[in-house]
Scaffold this active site. Structure first.
Site, PDB file in Angstrom:
ATOM      1  N   ASN A   1       0.542  -3.221   7.737  1.00  0.00           N
ATOM      2  CA  ASN A   1       1.700  -3.798   7.085  1.00  0.00           C
ATOM      3  C   ASN A   1       2.713  -3.027   6.657  1.00  0.00           C
ATOM      4  O   ASN A   1       3.909  -3.455   6.402  1.00  0.00           O
ATOM      5  CB  ASN A   1       1.083  -4.851   6.132  1.00  0.00           C
ATOM      6  CG  ASN A   1       0.251  -5.904   6.620  1.00  0.00           C
ATOM      7  OD1 ASN A   1       0.808  -7.014   7.254  1.00  0.00           O
ATOM      8  ND2 ASN A   1      -1.303  -5.786   6.568  1.00  0.00           N
TER       9      ASN A   1
ATOM     10  N   ALA B   1       0.824  -1.071  -0.104  1.00  0.00           N
ATOM     11  CA  ALA B   1       0.169   0.374  -0.066  1.00  0.00           C
ATOM     12  C   ALA B   1       0.912   1.303   0.112  1.00  0.00           C
ATOM     13  O   ALA B   1       0.245   2.414   0.158  1.00  0.00           O
ATOM     14  CB  ALA B   1      -0.701  -0.070   1.218  1.00  0.00           C
TER      15      ALA B   1
ATOM     16  N   HIS C   1      -0.515   7.699   3.526  1.00  0.00           N
ATOM     17  CA  HIS C   1       0.614   7.050   4.274  1.00  0.00           C
ATOM     18  C   HIS C   1       1.658   8.223   3.778  1.00  0.00           C
ATOM     19  O   HIS C   1       1.868   8.440   2.365  1.00  0.00           O
ATOM     20  CB  HIS C   1       1.096   5.746   3.789  1.00  0.00           C
ATOM     21  CG  HIS C   1       0.206   4.322   3.975  1.00  0.00           C
ATOM     22  ND1 HIS C   1       0.055   4.334   5.273  1.00  0.00           N
ATOM     23  CD2 HIS C   1      -0.462   3.773   3.237  1.00  0.00           C
ATOM     24  CE1 HIS C   1      -0.639   3.227   5.342  1.00  0.00           C
ATOM     25  NE2 HIS C   1      -1.032   2.722   4.000  1.00  0.00           N
TER      26      HIS C   1
HETATM   27  N1  LIG Z   1       1.388  -5.264   2.478  1.00  0.00           N
HETATM   28  C1  LIG Z   1       0.240  -4.449   2.415  1.00  0.00           C
HETATM   29  O1  LIG Z   1       0.510  -3.467   2.020  1.00  0.00           O
HETATM   30  C2  LIG Z   1      -1.247  -4.728   2.640  1.00  0.00           C
HETATM   31  C3  LIG Z   1      -2.040  -3.777   2.173  1.00  0.00           C
HETATM   32  C4  LIG Z   1      -3.559  -4.043   2.479  1.00  0.00           C
HETATM   33  C5  LIG Z   1      -3.846  -5.375   3.339  1.00  0.00           C
HETATM   34  N2  LIG Z   1      -2.692  -6.340   3.574  1.00  0.00           N
HETATM   35  C6  LIG Z   1      -2.913  -7.812   4.234  1.00  0.00           C
HETATM   36  O2  LIG Z   1      -3.464  -8.442   3.174  1.00  0.00           O
HETATM   37  C7  LIG Z   1      -4.140  -9.482   3.812  1.00  0.00           C
HETATM   38  C8  LIG Z   1      -5.486  -9.647   3.086  1.00  0.00           C
HETATM   39  O3  LIG Z   1      -5.917  -8.643   2.948  1.00  0.00           O
HETATM   40  P1  LIG Z   1      -7.761  -8.541   2.398  1.00  0.00           P
HETATM   41  O4  LIG Z   1      -8.201  -7.091   2.483  1.00  0.00           O
HETATM   42  O5  LIG Z   1      -7.738  -9.537   1.350  1.00  0.00           O
HETATM   43  O6  LIG Z   1      -8.345  -9.230   3.726  1.00  0.00           O
HETATM   44  P2  LIG Z   1      -9.856 -10.055   3.802  1.00  0.00           P
HETATM   45  O7  LIG Z   1     -10.350 -10.199   5.126  1.00  0.00           O
HETATM   46  O8  LIG Z   1     -10.642  -9.368   2.918  1.00  0.00           O
HETATM   47  O9  LIG Z   1      -9.573 -11.361   3.022  1.00  0.00           O
HETATM   48  C9  LIG Z   1      -8.621 -12.331   3.865  1.00  0.00           C
HETATM   49  C10 LIG Z   1      -9.040 -13.921   3.297  1.00  0.00           C
HETATM   50  O10 LIG Z   1      -8.173 -14.723   3.805  1.00  0.00           O
HETATM   51  C11 LIG Z   1      -8.802 -15.762   4.139  1.00  0.00           C
HETATM   52  N3  LIG Z   1      -7.978 -16.254   5.389  1.00  0.00           N
HETATM   53  C12 LIG Z   1      -7.520 -15.655   6.441  1.00  0.00           C
HETATM   54  N4  LIG Z   1      -6.733 -16.439   7.296  1.00  0.00           N
HETATM   55  C13 LIG Z   1      -6.493 -17.529   6.570  1.00  0.00           C
HETATM   56  C14 LIG Z   1      -5.983 -18.693   6.797  1.00  0.00           C
HETATM   57  N5  LIG Z   1      -5.389 -18.843   7.955  1.00  0.00           N
HETATM   58  N6  LIG Z   1      -6.089 -19.784   6.080  1.00  0.00           N
HETATM   59  C15 LIG Z   1      -6.901 -19.715   5.058  1.00  0.00           C
HETATM   60  N7  LIG Z   1      -7.340 -18.442   4.574  1.00  0.00           N
HETATM   61  C16 LIG Z   1      -7.348 -17.647   5.508  1.00  0.00           C
HETATM   62  C17 LIG Z   1     -10.192 -15.305   4.874  1.00  0.00           C
HETATM   63  O11 LIG Z   1     -11.071 -16.274   4.894  1.00  0.00           O
HETATM   64  C18 LIG Z   1     -10.571 -14.093   4.127  1.00  0.00           C
HETATM   65  O12 LIG Z   1     -11.083 -14.627   2.946  1.00  0.00           O
HETATM   66  C19 LIG Z   1      -4.573  -8.989   5.457  1.00  0.00           C
HETATM   67  O13 LIG Z   1      -3.615  -9.621   6.277  1.00  0.00           O
HETATM   68  C20 LIG Z   1      -3.970  -7.691   5.249  1.00  0.00           C
HETATM   69  O14 LIG Z   1      -3.720  -7.176   6.439  1.00  0.00           O
HETATM   70  C21 LIG Z   1      -1.203  -6.032   3.342  1.00  0.00           C
END
Ligand SMILES: NC(=O)c1ccc[n+]([C@@H]2O[C@H](COP(=O)([O-])OP(=O)(O)OC[C@H]3O[C@@H](n4cnc5c(N)ncnc54)[C@H](O)[C@@H]3O)[C@@H](O)[C@H]2O)c1
Length: 260
Positions: free
Chosen positions: A181, A122, A211
């Site tokens: 993150n 992000a 950010h």
């Molecule tokens: N690196 C970055 O800049 C950045 C930016 C945004 C989000 N993220 C991270 O990315 C991840 C996904 O974000 P999102 O918005 O898609 O979240 P979300 O909640 O919309 O989707 C996450 C999905 O993963 C599944 N899930 C969670 N834990 C699981 C596990 N242990 N095993 C199998 N499936 C699992 C859930 O059922 C859900 O469908 C989050 O951890 C979020 O913090 C990172």
């Protein structure tokens, strides 16, 4: 793809639309099976819906596993993904501030000749932070403005911007495990989580998550600002994070890589 939530879906759709070079989504997994089936259904090139990460890792044609799930998923699966001889893209980067887990992943990646890839997510300017950190860096500060919507149930009602957190990146990621993150990404690219300073502001005047990164060092100064549109399904996650994974996958399939 592990995780078929907001980011997993956005990434899969970008890949399906041919916006990530030659990459193809071969298999999807989510602990919520319905989400995996729904996503597979929506893609023009239907991936296999697997019942477990082990099934995914048995597919020899899979080169790269993208984690778009949760920090817990990184703890559960990252080691076995790399140990199975696949490259791993991590989005729930906060999990990698666990020094022991990171060390184990480094050892497994070395042993298997594979990579753990962390997209810029992000934010922007991670390339500049990496370059700067080859030299001497005096200071890295991340200031994140969050809208009440992006904080969800954690948001309190405020009329003026209010500083919710001020401290190092290690503490910041513990306090905001799902929404910060980028603090982990910047720390890993730069001078480490204990030296990276973070301020989080709840700002009722913003619709987007903003950010700002300030870096000072031997090279001079860097200022980066990303004003992020959220993904349609999760106001905590920025669309730029999905685009950054598509861009990373595209670069993996290209001969000439810019901004590597
Ligand atoms: N690196 C970055 O800049 C950045 C930016 C945004 C989000 N993220 C991270 O990315 C991840 C996904 O974000 P999102 O918005 O898609 O979240 P979300 O909640 O919309 O989707 C996450 C999905 O993963 C599944 N899930 C969670 N834990 C699981 C596990 N242990 N095993 C199998 N499936 C699992 C859930 O059922 C859900 O469908 C989050 O951890 C979020 O913090 C990172």
């Amino acid at each position: 793809m592990i995780g078929c939530g907001a980011l997993g879906r956005a990434i899969a759709k970008l890949v399906d639309a041919g916006r990530a070079g030659d990459t193809k989504i071969l298999a999807v997994f989510d602990r919520n099976r319905e989400k995996a089936y729904k996503l597979a259904e929506e893609l023009s090139e239907k991936p296999k819906v697997v019942e477990s990460v082990d099934d995914l890792l048995k597919m020899p044609e899979v080169d790269v596993v993208v984690e778009a799930a949760s920090q817990e998923a990184v703890k559960q699966y990252a080691r076995k993904v790399v140990d199975s001889g696949k490259n791993l893209v991590v989005l729930s980067v906060g999990a990698l501030l666990d020094a022991e887990l990171l060390k184990q992943l480094v050892e497994l990646a070395k042993k298997r000749g594979k990579k753990v890839l962390i997209p810029s997510g992000a934010v922007a300017g991670v390339d500049g932070i990496s370059s700067a950190s080859i030299g001497e860096v005096k200071e890295i500060l991340l200031v994140t403005h969050k809208s009440p919507k992006s904080l969800g149930e954690e948001a309190e009602e405020v009329e003026e911007p209010k500083v919710l957190f001020e401290g190092d990146a290690l503490e910041a990621v513990k306090r905001f495990p799902r929404g910060l993150n980028v603090a982990a990404t910047i720390s890993l690219a730069g001078i480490g989580a204990e030296k990276t300073r973070v301020r989080v502001v709840l700002d009722p005047s913003v619709e987007r998550t903003v950010h700002e990164i300030f870096v000072k060092g031997e090279f001079g100064e860097l200022y980066i600002k990303a004003s992020n549109v959220p993904t349609p399904e999760n106001p905590r996650s920025s669309y730029l994070a999905a685009l950054s994974v598509a861009s990373l996958l595209k670069r993996l399939s290209q001969e000439v890589v810019v901004g590597a």
